[in-house]
Enzyme design. Sequence first.
Site, PDB file in Angstrom:
ATOM      1  N   ASP A 156     -15.963  62.091 101.326  1.00 30.83           N
ATOM      2  CA  ASP A 156     -14.320  62.188 101.362  1.00 30.83           C
ATOM      3  C   ASP A 156     -13.829  63.414 101.054  1.00 30.83           C
ATOM      4  O   ASP A 156     -12.444  63.427 101.126  1.00 30.83           O
ATOM      5  CB  ASP A 156     -13.757  60.823 100.875  1.00 30.83           C
ATOM      6  CG  ASP A 156     -13.900  61.037  99.247  1.00 30.83           C
ATOM      7  OD1 ASP A 156     -14.467  61.800  98.771  1.00 30.83           O
ATOM      8  OD2 ASP A 156     -12.978  60.455  98.617  1.00 30.83           O
ATOM      9  N   ASN A 157     -14.595  64.439 101.036  1.00 36.91           N
ATOM     10  CA  ASN A 157     -13.838  65.766 100.468  1.00 36.91           C
ATOM     11  C   ASN A 157     -14.949  66.766 101.058  1.00 36.91           C
ATOM     12  O   ASN A 157     -16.212  66.646 100.985  1.00 36.91           O
ATOM     13  CB  ASN A 157     -13.626  65.930  99.071  1.00 36.91           C
ATOM     14  CG  ASN A 157     -14.549  65.851  98.175  1.00 36.91           C
ATOM     15  OD1 ASN A 157     -15.397  66.830  98.188  1.00 36.91           O
ATOM     16  ND2 ASN A 157     -14.899  64.935  97.414  1.00 36.91           N
ATOM     17  N   ALA A 215     -17.876  68.554  98.530  1.00 40.27           N
ATOM     18  CA  ALA A 215     -18.950  67.576  98.371  1.00 40.27           C
ATOM     19  C   ALA A 215     -19.784  67.776  99.773  1.00 40.27           C
ATOM     20  O   ALA A 215     -20.860  67.851  99.622  1.00 40.27           O
ATOM     21  CB  ALA A 215     -18.682  66.045  98.160  1.00 40.27           C
ATOM     22  N   ARG A 216     -18.983  67.688 100.701  1.00 40.38           N
ATOM     23  CA  ARG A 216     -19.833  67.966 102.055  1.00 40.38           C
ATOM     24  C   ARG A 216     -20.424  69.376 102.163  1.00 40.38           C
ATOM     25  O   ARG A 216     -21.634  69.233 102.689  1.00 40.38           O
ATOM     26  CB  ARG A 216     -18.759  67.670 103.396  1.00 40.38           C
ATOM     27  CG  ARG A 216     -18.301  66.517 103.501  1.00 40.38           C
ATOM     28  CD  ARG A 216     -17.070  66.614 104.488  1.00 40.38           C
ATOM     29  NE  ARG A 216     -16.482  65.081 104.499  1.00 40.38           N
ATOM     30  CZ  ARG A 216     -16.656  64.201 105.779  1.00 40.38           C
ATOM     31  NH1 ARG A 216     -17.439  64.666 106.820  1.00 40.38           N
ATOM     32  NH2 ARG A 216     -16.152  63.025 105.595  1.00 40.38           N
ATOM     33  N   CYS A 237     -20.659  76.294 109.043  1.00 37.42           N
ATOM     34  CA  CYS A 237     -20.654  77.496 110.067  1.00 37.42           C
ATOM     35  C   CYS A 237     -19.526  76.846 111.057  1.00 37.42           C
ATOM     36  O   CYS A 237     -19.078  77.684 112.025  1.00 37.42           O
ATOM     37  CB  CYS A 237     -21.996  77.506 110.762  1.00 37.42           C
ATOM     38  SG  CYS A 237     -23.154  78.213 109.845  1.00 37.42           S
ATOM     39  N   CYS A 285      -3.934  57.234 101.080  1.00 41.60           N
ATOM     40  CA  CYS A 285      -4.472  56.943  99.747  1.00 41.60           C
ATOM     41  C   CYS A 285      -4.834  58.118  98.688  1.00 41.60           C
ATOM     42  O   CYS A 285      -4.440  58.199  97.809  1.00 41.60           O
ATOM     43  CB  CYS A 285      -5.968  56.444  99.997  1.00 41.60           C
ATOM     44  SG  CYS A 285      -7.059  57.339 100.799  1.00 41.60           S
TER      45      CYS A 285
END
Length: 125
Positions: A9-10, A13-14, A53, A65
């Site tokens: 969800d952020n 982290a991705r 990229c 939320c």
Amino acid sequence: FEVVVNALDNLEARRHVNRLCLAAEKPLLEAGSTGHLGQVTVIKKGEMECFECQAKPTQKVFPYCTIRSTPEKPVHCLTWAKNLFDLCFGPEDESNLLSDLATEMRQYQTADGVDGEAAGRKIYA
């Protein structure tokens, strides 16, 4: 493992998972959603563009939320404050993230002998 499935969800982290998969040379199935829209991308080192990229547009709308429960960046707090200001001083707008507070606020505004501090604590708690 042969593949990594990602639905975080952020962005931080991705990006982290993207780098780990690139380093381990494992394919990444990157999935996400914005509102009712979803997307899935396969990322494989040397064959497809990595997550970082791909150009990402600057986010201008934030999930309900995040603004109401888990604001983690200054822009989230500014969005909350703008929505609260619009709710208090602007025209009625059902798309306002805080519109569910409008009825309760109107009750406080029209009540006699309302203690502003107590009302604020109840609304913002």
